[in-house]
Design a protein around this motif. Sequence first.
Motif, PDB file in Angstrom:
ATOM      1  N   ASP A  94      -1.859   3.069  -3.154  1.00 20.93           N
ATOM      2  CA  ASP A  94      -1.303   4.239  -3.444  1.00 20.93           C
ATOM      3  C   ASP A  94      -0.941   4.422  -4.969  1.00 20.93           C
ATOM      4  N   ASP A 107       0.335  -8.552  -1.647  1.00 25.51           N
ATOM      5  CA  ASP A 107      -0.928  -8.573  -1.062  1.00 25.51           C
ATOM      6  C   ASP A 107      -1.597  -7.128  -1.177  1.00 25.51           C
ATOM      7  N   PHE A 109      -3.415  -5.670   0.724  1.00 23.90           N
ATOM      8  CA  PHE A 109      -3.398  -5.152   2.131  1.00 23.90           C
ATOM      9  C   PHE A 109      -2.301  -4.122   2.584  1.00 23.90           C
ATOM     10  N   ASP A 110      -1.029  -4.371   2.003  1.00 17.90           N
ATOM     11  CA  ASP A 110      -0.041  -3.594   2.297  1.00 17.90           C
ATOM     12  C   ASP A 110      -0.247  -2.093   1.628  1.00 17.90           C
ATOM     13  N   ALA A 111      -0.985  -1.762   0.918  1.00 21.35           N
ATOM     14  CA  ALA A 111      -1.031  -0.541  -0.061  1.00 21.35           C
ATOM     15  C   ALA A 111      -2.400   0.216   0.382  1.00 21.35           C
ATOM     16  N   LEU A 112      -3.378  -0.717   0.797  1.00 18.07           N
ATOM     17  CA  LEU A 112      -4.962  -0.176   0.905  1.00 18.07           C
ATOM     18  C   LEU A 112      -4.893   1.077   1.841  1.00 18.07           C
ATOM     19  N   ASP A 113      -5.265   2.111   1.554  1.00 18.51           N
ATOM     20  CA  ASP A 113      -5.650   3.172   2.442  1.00 18.51           C
ATOM     21  C   ASP A 113      -7.032   3.533   2.662  1.00 18.51           C
TER      22      ASP A 113
ATOM     23  N   ARG B 206       3.777   1.200  -2.331  1.00 18.86           N
ATOM     24  CA  ARG B 206       3.811   0.635  -1.017  1.00 18.86           C
ATOM     25  C   ARG B 206       3.604  -0.945  -0.791  1.00 18.86           C
ATOM     26  N   SER B 207       2.985  -1.451  -1.611  1.00 19.56           N
ATOM     27  CA  SER B 207       2.869  -2.922  -1.558  1.00 19.56           C
ATOM     28  C   SER B 207       3.966  -3.597  -1.459  1.00 19.56           C
ATOM     29  N   ASN B 210       6.262  -2.593   1.478  1.00 18.28           N
ATOM     30  CA  ASN B 210       5.893  -3.244   2.822  1.00 18.28           C
ATOM     31  C   ASN B 210       6.208  -4.631   2.686  1.00 18.28           C
ATOM     32  N   GLN B 266      -2.470   6.065   5.763  1.00 17.19           N
ATOM     33  CA  GLN B 266      -2.092   4.580   5.898  1.00 17.19           C
ATOM     34  C   GLN B 266      -0.782   4.222   5.985  1.00 17.19           C
ATOM     35  N   THR B 270       0.148   1.248   8.746  1.00 22.65           N
ATOM     36  CA  THR B 270       0.788  -0.105   8.168  1.00 22.65           C
ATOM     37  C   THR B 270       1.829  -0.083   9.294  1.00 22.65           C
TER      38      THR B 270
END
Lengths: 484, 430
Positions: A94, A107, A109-113, B206-207, B210, B266, B270
């Motif tokens: 994002d 990581d 992982f938490d922002a991959l869209d 977001r990283s 989260n 996305q 999540t």
Amino acid sequence: MTARNSVIWCGLIALSLCGSAALATPPAKLALQGGRIIPVVGDEIASGTILIENGKITAIGEKVDIPFDAMVVDVTGRVLFPGMVDAHSSRGLDVPNEQLPVTPFLDVFDALDPSKLYFEDALRDGITSIHVIVDNNCVIGGVSRVVHPIGLTPDEMTQDVQTSLKLSVAPKRRSDRMVQMATLRETFLELSDYLGDLAETKYEESLEDKDEKIDVGPEEARARGRKLIRSVDYDDKHANLVKLTGGQLGAFVYCETGGDVGRAIRLAKDNGFFDRMTFVLGAACYKAVEEIKATTRPVILGPELIHRERNELTGEIIETFVPKVFADARIKFSLLPHPDGSLGERYLNYQAARCVRNGVTRKKALASITINPAKALGMNDRIGSLQVGKIANIVVFSGDPLDFNSWVDQVYINGIRAYTRDTDVRLKRLFGEETSEVPSGDEKEKVDNEVSVKDSVDQKKPTVTTSEKAGTEKKVTDESKQGS
Amino acid sequence: MIPHHYLKSQAFTRGFRMLLAIAIFVGVTLGGVVQVSAGDSPDAARIAVRAGKVLTMDKADVVYNNAVILINNGKIERVGAASKIRIPHGYRVIDALDRWVVPGLVDCHNHTAGSLMDLNDMVYLTNPGLRTLETVMPESENVKQGRAGGVTSVLLIPGSGTNMSGFGTITKMGGDTVDDMVMRSPGSLKIAQAGNPERYWFGVGRSYMNYNTRQTLMKAKTYHESWKAFESGDSSHEPDYNPIYDGFRGLFSRDYPVSVHTQMYQVLMTTVDMLTKKLKLRTVLDHCTFDAFKVAPQVLKTDAYTINGPRQYWFDRSQRKMNGNAARWWQGGVHKLGINTDAPVIPQEELPFQAAMACWYGWQTYPALRGLTRIPAEALMVDKRVGTIEVGKDADLGIWTGNPIDPRSSCELTIIDGRIVYDAAVRRRF
């Protein structure tokens, strides 16, 4: 529903099936027959066959015994090329970077869209492996992962987890080099303090069960305690740094200028990750080419291939084509696509073609978009070339990959057909049904002039992403109206 | 028909009501030291409704034409065809022979507890330990508006300015004190992922969000597990009491859900992955707008509820196509699907309009009615009490001139816990 609508709908369903293809099992045996094969590693085959079994390449050559139960795809007149590898991209996230400078605990992982159009475009452009990593505006970024551009969730997309940490010796925005280096030193000093304290605590804990309490002094207590630490004892903030200094994580280190290179090398050597370091280089780093060569570490060149510097006395602009400098120094390098989707530099094969125009050999240019980035990711045993035993990530081009009139016709990932141009609804909508039309010879002539190349690129493949980008921004505005 | 309760509250002057609100607020904040009661005795304990059509909204989807509902002591005593139920002596009869009777509507997403000042306490990215219970105002204008639109139960939650803004409260839309109103507190934990928190905390991606939300939840989970181990005798060590994390215990034992402000592909992905799959929380996905419906296959693998709204359509620019959000969720197989207003973003009484709009964009009428009644009640885990017209459940009803989803219909009478709380014949609001 009108006929046109239903065509679009069928296409959309087909496209969305591309997305779910990662879940599908590939046909057990598949033979791509009759194409010209450019394996990158090994000699070209003018007309040959690639046999794929359970997602891996099991045979390749002019004559291959095709098992009776293999599905045969005729690719006569087409060119088979390894799926290209993007060694460094933050476009699936994002935001390219978090505001916090030191974030080794994060990581991607938490922002991959997975729904980003970028991934769809990557597939359309023949890129089958993408190293998703935070961008250069950081001190220490989070851990990265290698994905392929199909799948509905990051888990489905992932090829390799927790591959590398991102570090930058060039200053984070609104910082300077002294602060940057001080922050890096401080982070690793704090780590060693933390590990010392943890070791002492573990040693003391081990004494609790014993009757005899011997004071061995802090040095000895730490030495003994260090052996008692298990991986679960590290807290989140330090776990990945411990992996980095222990060689279990790679390090992608960004250098902006030649001067940064030396600092990056020292930082890596001081903290034990030199053997896992990969250089991510800005254009100006070509000035440290000898220093870089001496390290023998992998090199990733930024998307800007030309370095421009002004001679202050004469006002002349001195232009240096950076990959040529590295090629001449016999350094293996990887190229990156440009993050601005509206430029020709968006295509990896275009970047390689520019190298050839500027005197880099064809072999080196092709390696810089396939096997070299695969090596930088430590995945050259699985991807980056067409060889027996490798994952069947294959791009079927309509012509030579360095000819910019060639189209990506099909893309195979893990032996699954993930893309076909015939069913690419968005291309069809942009160009009508005749996407295969080859531009006239005049336009081929223009390749020497960079500006015209961009023009012709724009005519031929007007960017799909620009309007979408605007759409995304608008979306956010819409949402802000939404309120609580 | 004497709308006694309503008349009584009309007798109050505006100033007196203001004083009452302050007194209640003080009373609540002092932990009930000051007892406040408007002294409304439920003299109408027994009511019989003769209805032209009753939508029970129960699991068998029973619809009665020409039916009778008996209400006794705030609960539904009997419901069935008029031919089979004789109205006993002593029941006050409400004649609604040309009307539809539907369960009181339930909204999972309402921010009208307290004033707008109370919406968000934006101290940190996650603010565990806050509760909307402290801001509930009985007989506020919002409450009156809502029940005049046939809405009888709502979840009052804090705003989405931060990633974790506190615990919500489930209340009835009637009652003179906070205690009268509250069905359950905490009603849910409010989490907001992306969107608004990004606006207030510029530069947070977001990283990090989260990661941070997960960290807070993990701390709370550790707290819960150490208490559980102590209570079951597995551990002799009594953990320290922590007022911030104590509220999370019911969350991890799945006594109440987490309601999540989540929208876009996305973000929703999540939510489902982190909260529903990995932390195993009972999840209510709120809003679920933009292209979030593409996550349907993942949602189907979980027990999460999807409560769509208030935005009912998404225009897909890449395909130049209008998508009805609810319709696309439904098409994707997600049938635990409800509708919310995000009141006061959309006024509470316009909840059925949201469903009407969802139907305009391709959803179906009956599932939409279910999405206003039984589904949100199940999502909030109050389905044993509200959401359907079944024997033994709370007598929360709306008496409508027609199908509530039809914008031409109006709610003529609202009953909560067997008390008439709104009667258009006495004073019409809409």
